[in-house]
Write a protein that holds these residues in place. Sequence first.
Motif, PDB file in Angstrom:
ATOM      1  N   ASP A   1       6.587 -36.827 -19.875  1.00 44.41           N
ATOM      2  CA  ASP A   1       7.680 -37.551 -20.288  1.00 44.41           C
ATOM      3  C   ASP A   1       8.405 -37.119 -21.463  1.00 44.41           C
ATOM      4  OD1 ASP A   1       6.405 -39.262 -22.634  1.00 44.41           O
ATOM      5  OD2 ASP A   1       5.047 -39.346 -21.092  1.00 44.41           O
ATOM      6  N   PRO A   2       9.437 -37.538 -21.895  1.00 47.28           N
ATOM      7  CA  PRO A   2      10.035 -37.081 -23.373  1.00 47.28           C
ATOM      8  C   PRO A   2       9.342 -37.344 -24.512  1.00 47.28           C
ATOM      9  CG  PRO A   2      11.739 -38.142 -21.853  1.00 47.28           C
ATOM     10  CD  PRO A   2      10.242 -38.463 -21.162  1.00 47.28           C
ATOM     11  N   LEU A   3       8.631 -38.697 -24.595  1.00 46.26           N
ATOM     12  CA  LEU A   3       7.838 -38.990 -26.021  1.00 46.26           C
ATOM     13  C   LEU A   3       6.793 -37.863 -26.152  1.00 46.26           C
ATOM     14  CD1 LEU A   3       7.459 -40.510 -28.291  1.00 46.26           C
ATOM     15  CD2 LEU A   3       6.465 -42.330 -26.987  1.00 46.26           C
ATOM     16  N   ARG A   4       5.846 -37.737 -25.014  1.00 51.17           N
ATOM     17  CA  ARG A   4       4.687 -36.831 -25.042  1.00 51.17           C
ATOM     18  C   ARG A   4       5.050 -35.212 -25.552  1.00 51.17           C
ATOM     19  NH1 ARG A   4      -0.634 -36.744 -21.046  1.00 51.17           N
ATOM     20  NH2 ARG A   4      -1.641 -35.118 -21.832  1.00 51.17           N
ATOM     21  N   THR A   5       6.179 -34.904 -24.758  1.00 52.01           N
ATOM     22  CA  THR A   5       6.928 -33.589 -24.910  1.00 52.01           C
ATOM     23  C   THR A   5       7.432 -33.498 -26.372  1.00 52.01           C
ATOM     24  OG1 THR A   5       7.542 -33.453 -22.619  1.00 52.01           O
ATOM     25  CG2 THR A   5       8.922 -32.015 -24.299  1.00 52.01           C
ATOM     26  N   GLN A   6       8.000 -34.422 -26.921  1.00 53.78           N
ATOM     27  CA  GLN A   6       8.563 -34.333 -28.308  1.00 53.78           C
ATOM     28  C   GLN A   6       7.337 -34.385 -29.317  1.00 53.78           C
ATOM     29  OE1 GLN A   6      11.054 -33.420 -29.615  1.00 53.78           O
ATOM     30  NE2 GLN A   6      11.543 -34.350 -31.482  1.00 53.78           N
ATOM     31  N   ALA A   7       6.281 -35.012 -29.035  1.00 51.65           N
ATOM     32  CA  ALA A   7       5.220 -35.058 -29.800  1.00 51.65           C
ATOM     33  C   ALA A   7       4.621 -33.877 -30.043  1.00 51.65           C
ATOM     34  CB  ALA A   7       4.172 -36.264 -29.406  1.00 51.65           C
ATOM     35  N   TRP A   8       4.366 -33.168 -28.861  1.00 51.55           N
ATOM     36  CA  TRP A   8       3.720 -31.930 -28.941  1.00 51.55           C
ATOM     37  C   TRP A   8       4.753 -30.748 -29.412  1.00 51.55           C
ATOM     38  CZ3 TRP A   8       5.185 -26.918 -27.195  1.00 51.55           C
ATOM     39  CH2 TRP A   8       4.079 -26.016 -27.199  1.00 51.55           C
ATOM     40  N   ASN A   9       6.123 -30.876 -29.296  1.00 55.43           N
ATOM     41  CA  ASN A   9       6.962 -29.955 -29.952  1.00 55.43           C
ATOM     42  C   ASN A   9       6.814 -30.035 -31.499  1.00 55.43           C
ATOM     43  OD1 ASN A   9       9.402 -28.785 -30.946  1.00 55.43           O
ATOM     44  ND2 ASN A   9      10.541 -30.391 -30.346  1.00 55.43           N
ATOM     45  N   LEU A  10       6.891 -31.317 -31.866  1.00 55.90           N
ATOM     46  CA  LEU A  10       6.874 -31.597 -33.574  1.00 55.90           C
ATOM     47  C   LEU A  10       5.474 -31.080 -34.064  1.00 55.90           C
ATOM     48  CD1 LEU A  10       8.370 -35.292 -33.464  1.00 55.90           C
ATOM     49  CD2 LEU A  10       9.367 -32.941 -34.366  1.00 55.90           C
ATOM     50  N   THR A  11       4.317 -31.191 -33.344  1.00 53.06           N
ATOM     51  CA  THR A  11       3.122 -30.774 -33.812  1.00 53.06           C
ATOM     52  C   THR A  11       2.922 -29.479 -33.818  1.00 53.06           C
ATOM     53  OG1 THR A  11       2.070 -31.188 -31.816  1.00 53.06           O
ATOM     54  CG2 THR A  11       1.899 -32.960 -33.483  1.00 53.06           C
TER      55      THR A  11
ATOM     56  N   ALA B   1       1.124 -37.160 -33.468  1.00 54.03           N
ATOM     57  CA  ALA B   1       1.289 -37.009 -32.059  1.00 54.03           C
ATOM     58  C   ALA B   1       0.357 -38.282 -31.443  1.00 54.03           C
ATOM     59  CB  ALA B   1       0.441 -35.754 -31.551  1.00 54.03           C
ATOM     60  N   GLY B   2      -0.278 -38.993 -32.311  1.00 56.73           N
ATOM     61  CA  GLY B   2      -0.901 -40.127 -31.954  1.00 56.73           C
ATOM     62  C   GLY B   2      -0.568 -41.499 -32.149  1.00 56.73           C
ATOM     63  N   PRO B   3      -1.066 -42.167 -33.282  1.00 56.30           N
ATOM     64  CA  PRO B   3      -0.709 -43.529 -33.852  1.00 56.30           C
ATOM     65  C   PRO B   3       0.975 -43.476 -33.843  1.00 56.30           C
ATOM     66  CG  PRO B   3      -2.300 -42.821 -35.331  1.00 56.30           C
ATOM     67  CD  PRO B   3      -2.071 -41.531 -34.253  1.00 56.30           C
ATOM     68  N   THR B   4       1.862 -42.381 -34.435  1.00 55.70           N
ATOM     69  CA  THR B   4       3.172 -42.545 -34.625  1.00 55.70           C
ATOM     70  C   THR B   4       3.772 -42.491 -33.220  1.00 55.70           C
ATOM     71  OG1 THR B   4       3.110 -41.367 -36.651  1.00 55.70           O
ATOM     72  CG2 THR B   4       5.012 -41.775 -35.957  1.00 55.70           C
ATOM     73  N   ALA B   5       3.588 -41.912 -32.246  1.00 55.24           N
ATOM     74  CA  ALA B   5       4.157 -41.769 -31.009  1.00 55.24           C
ATOM     75  C   ALA B   5       3.939 -43.078 -30.442  1.00 55.24           C
ATOM     76  CB  ALA B   5       3.479 -40.599 -30.240  1.00 55.24           C
TER      77      ALA B   5
ATOM     78  N   THR C   1      -1.512 -31.184 -25.698  1.00 54.75           N
ATOM     79  CA  THR C   1      -0.639 -32.278 -25.648  1.00 54.75           C
ATOM     80  C   THR C   1      -1.643 -33.561 -25.857  1.00 54.75           C
ATOM     81  OG1 THR C   1      -0.601 -32.991 -23.235  1.00 54.75           O
ATOM     82  CG2 THR C   1       1.159 -31.475 -24.367  1.00 54.75           C
ATOM     83  N   THR C   2      -1.030 -34.767 -26.734  1.00 56.27           N
ATOM     84  CA  THR C   2      -1.936 -35.899 -26.573  1.00 56.27           C
ATOM     85  C   THR C   2      -1.521 -37.017 -25.944  1.00 56.27           C
ATOM     86  OG1 THR C   2      -2.113 -35.220 -29.333  1.00 56.27           O
ATOM     87  CG2 THR C   2      -2.479 -37.379 -28.425  1.00 56.27           C
TER      88      THR C   2
END
Length: 477
Positions: free
Chosen positions: A180-190, A207-211, A341-342
């Motif tokens: 999904d877009p949120l998990r993908t963007q979290a990986w992209n940013l990290t 990738a964890g609490p903030t996402a 990914t997280t």
Amino acid sequence: MDAVLLSATSASPIRAVLAVLSGALAGALLLLAAPVAYATGDGLVRQEVAFRGGGGLVLHGTVLSKAGAPGPGPGIVLVGGSGAGPREEYRQEAEAFAQAGITTLAYDKRTVGYSRLQPDFGLLADDALAGVRLLQSRSGVNPRQVGLWGFSEGGWVAPLAASRSADVGFVVTIGGSGYDPLRTQAWNLTTHLRHQGAGGPFRRTVAGPTAQFLGATGLFPAAGYDPVPVLKQLHRTPVLALWGEHDTQVPPQESARIFRETLARADNRHAVIRFVAGGAHNGHRTTDGFDRIGGPLFHGKKLGELAPGYAQTTTSWVRAVAAGHPPASSATPAPGQALVTTPIPGHAWYAWLAPALLLLGFATYPVSALLRRGPILRPVRWLAGLGLLAVVTAVACPLAVFVAGDSAAAPVVWGRPAVWLVAQGFAVAVVVSACVSTAALWRRRPTPSWAAWLRLAPVGMAAVGFVPWAVWWGVTA
């Protein structure tokens, strides 16, 4: 009577002349408004077109075809990535596909009904299908051999469009995510934070609490869009899924596995998984995924040249599909992926409730001071103020990374963004202030009363709850 008859008979020729002139004028205007095809020195014919997409919005694009191509051949519609997405961004792909005999439509992405904050994949899929119908109507295109090419966000949109219509003959994706877009963007940013020098603790907070906070509050658009159910519907559509060897924006190894396993479960026997050697997220040349080599400039940045083999892999596969011989399912080994990914829980209500309660508890003390209720102690006043600053700073810093990208974390000092160091300093100060406040209350021992209880209890509970929250949020690491 004679006068009336003269008037009527003389008016008929005038009306006839006006009708002829009006028809001629309308024909001339239509001729001028009609798309004009023009050939260029590269052997391609370009034609500017306009067509109605989802909701009746008029979209503008360019159809490219090879001059003198024999007989009706395949066509492909380019579905761009996130953002404004003007057709110029995909000019290299459009020209390469057209040179191979594939009539290609590149169009400007809609700016009505879509934005980064309000993406509508369904509406974008309608636009893509309108482009398919446009190519199907052209004399040089076989209507049964028109497919979709989707880049990045288009890797969600193109399969969605294909799942809605049997008119789509095939699907090609480059840099599509299996998550999904949120998990993908979290990986992209990290991944980009790691490249910038940010250490693991801060990356885990992003990738964890903030996402989880963004997902629970609904602040991240289309956070929960799951591409897997759509891929399951592509059991009869040939699929070519590509990722750059150095993709740093979607997890290539994990996404390829999801595509491969999902399409296999759907009994799709023509799903080909490939990786572009030396390719970035967009399949263009790169050294490490963070730079681009050569190519035109787009918004002041290099797009990079098409990586060797990228266009040839795509065009040969499309031609095989169009010839009635779609390649059988296969997958090449995936390159290494530095970070995994997280997973992000779907209903992490605690992610927003905990900081909200902490802010409420710390804010109670200064509010009660204005109302002059209960005892006033300087250490407790400091505890309340520092608590508010610590929570706000700790939440705002990683949130800014989601809003503005990894640049919001600069500068990085000792593996941490400078603002994050400030948040950690506030966290330490909260713990110290809590200890000093406890000692001050013990020495003073104020007379028990409802006013004292109502004033001191909230800030005290907030101070106690702050410690486990700070550990979970990563402020203490």
